[in-house]
Design a protein around this motif. Sequence first.
Motif, mmCIF file in Angstrom:
data_model
loop_
_atom_site.group_PDB
_atom_site.id
_atom_site.type_symbol
_atom_site.label_atom_id
_atom_site.label_comp_id
_atom_site.label_asym_id
_atom_site.label_seq_id
_atom_site.Cartn_x
_atom_site.Cartn_y
_atom_site.Cartn_z
ATOM 1 N N UNK A 1 0.839 -1.177 0.000
ATOM 2 C CA UNK A 1 0.000 0.000 0.000
ATOM 3 C C UNK A 1 0.889 1.246 0.000
ATOM 4 N N UNK A 2 0.646 2.126 -0.932
ATOM 5 C CA UNK A 2 1.423 3.360 -1.034
ATOM 6 C C UNK A 2 0.827 4.415 -0.092
ATOM 7 N N UNK A 3 1.711 5.029 0.686
ATOM 8 C CA UNK A 3 1.283 6.082 1.604
ATOM 9 C C UNK A 3 1.811 7.406 1.077
ATOM 10 N N UNK A 4 0.914 8.339 0.890
ATOM 11 C CA UNK A 4 1.332 9.660 0.422
ATOM 12 C C UNK A 4 1.756 10.511 1.602
ATOM 13 N N UNK A 5 2.828 11.249 1.417
ATOM 14 C CA UNK A 5 3.247 12.211 2.431
ATOM 15 C C UNK A 5 3.015 13.605 1.875
ATOM 16 N N UNK A 6 2.694 14.485 2.743
ATOM 17 C CA UNK A 6 2.398 15.848 2.333
ATOM 18 C C UNK A 6 3.370 16.799 3.006
ATOM 19 N N UNK A 7 3.922 17.698 2.237
ATOM 20 C CA UNK A 7 4.787 18.736 2.774
ATOM 21 C C UNK A 7 3.932 19.968 3.006
ATOM 22 N N UNK A 8 3.891 20.468 4.245
ATOM 23 C CA UNK A 8 3.130 21.693 4.470
ATOM 24 C C UNK A 8 3.648 22.805 3.558
ATOM 25 N N UNK A 9 2.735 23.422 2.852
ATOM 26 C CA UNK A 9 3.066 24.403 1.831
ATOM 27 C C UNK A 9 2.308 25.693 2.083
ATOM 28 N N UNK A 10 2.969 26.813 1.832
ATOM 29 C CA UNK A 10 2.280 28.101 1.837
ATOM 30 C C UNK A 10 1.818 28.350 0.412
ATOM 31 N N UNK A 11 0.516 28.481 0.243
ATOM 32 C CA UNK A 11 -0.072 28.802 -1.050
ATOM 33 C C UNK A 11 -0.294 30.304 -1.077
ATOM 34 N N UNK A 12 0.350 30.962 -2.027
ATOM 35 C CA UNK A 12 0.245 32.413 -2.163
ATOM 36 C C UNK A 12 -0.650 32.754 -3.337
ATOM 37 N N UNK A 13 -1.564 33.703 -3.130
ATOM 38 C CA UNK A 13 -2.407 34.188 -4.222
ATOM 39 C C UNK A 13 -2.392 35.707 -4.153
ATOM 40 N N UNK A 14 -1.807 36.322 -5.182
ATOM 41 C CA UNK A 14 -1.709 37.788 -5.238
ATOM 42 C C UNK A 14 -1.560 38.197 -6.694
ATOM 43 N N UNK A 15 -2.340 39.168 -7.116
ATOM 44 C CA UNK A 15 -2.277 39.610 -8.508
ATOM 45 C C UNK A 15 -1.105 40.553 -8.770
ATOM 46 N N UNK A 16 -0.387 40.953 -7.734
ATOM 47 C CA UNK A 16 0.780 41.829 -7.878
ATOM 48 C C UNK A 16 2.027 40.960 -8.033
ATOM 49 N N UNK A 17 2.627 40.913 -9.237
ATOM 50 C CA UNK A 17 3.784 40.037 -9.457
ATOM 51 C C UNK A 17 4.956 40.337 -8.524
ATOM 52 N N UNK A 18 5.182 41.605 -8.215
ATOM 53 C CA UNK A 18 6.278 41.972 -7.315
ATOM 54 C C UNK A 18 6.060 41.447 -5.909
ATOM 55 N N UNK A 19 4.838 41.586 -5.403
ATOM 56 C CA UNK A 19 4.516 41.085 -4.060
ATOM 57 C C UNK A 19 4.612 39.563 -4.024
ATOM 58 N N UNK A 20 4.126 38.920 -5.058
ATOM 59 C CA UNK A 20 4.165 37.467 -5.134
ATOM 60 C C UNK A 20 5.609 36.965 -5.140
ATOM 61 N N UNK A 21 6.457 37.618 -5.920
ATOM 62 C CA UNK A 21 7.851 37.211 -6.027
ATOM 63 C C UNK A 21 8.605 37.464 -4.712
ATOM 64 N N UNK A 22 8.399 38.622 -4.106
ATOM 65 C CA UNK A 22 9.152 38.935 -2.884
ATOM 66 C C UNK A 22 8.720 38.055 -1.715
ATOM 67 N N UNK A 23 7.429 37.800 -1.581
ATOM 68 C CA UNK A 23 6.970 36.934 -0.493
ATOM 69 C C UNK A 23 7.415 35.489 -0.732
ATOM 70 N N UNK A 24 7.372 35.038 -1.969
ATOM 71 C CA UNK A 24 7.874 33.692 -2.297
ATOM 72 C C UNK A 24 9.344 33.563 -1.926
ATOM 73 N N UNK A 25 10.126 34.555 -2.288
ATOM 74 C CA UNK A 25 11.563 34.546 -1.990
ATOM 75 C C UNK A 25 11.800 34.507 -0.482
ATOM 76 N N UNK A 26 11.088 35.344 0.256
ATOM 77 C CA UNK A 26 11.245 35.401 1.711
ATOM 78 C C UNK A 26 10.944 34.049 2.349
#
Length: 128
Positions: A1-26
């Motif tokens: 039986x295959x067990x899936x593991x999940x990595x806790x992820x921050x999902x970012x949603x922002x229409x401002x490309x600069x904000x999205x990029x800087x928060x992703x980088x941080x």
Amino acid sequence: MKVETFIPTVYLVDDDPGALMSLSFLLRAHDIAVEAFARPHDFLQHMPRQPVGCLITDWLMPDMNGLELFEKMQALQWRLPTFILTAFGQVSLCSLAIRAGVCDFIEKPLDPPTMLPRILKALEKSAS
């Protein structure tokens, strides 16, 4: 039986490309897994069935605001702790979102020492 593991992820949603990029980088600089989306509809279409992590979404976006996105997630029974980014910090908006079940607000400009512990706590809670 295959067990899936999940990595806790921050999902970012922002229409401002600069904000999205800087928060992703941080977040990535602090070894936090990130998936970034420029539109709420893209986020909704590409989510796994059982997401683990938290959502950080902008309040004001052209197609759907952050609270509307949160409500759509609730309808899909996705229980991600949700933070709403705002440059406006209006008390009425904050209280409306908190009553709906939003985890917290993060004010722009971002203050990493204040927001990172809150995000890490939400990721830990989501993974347990």
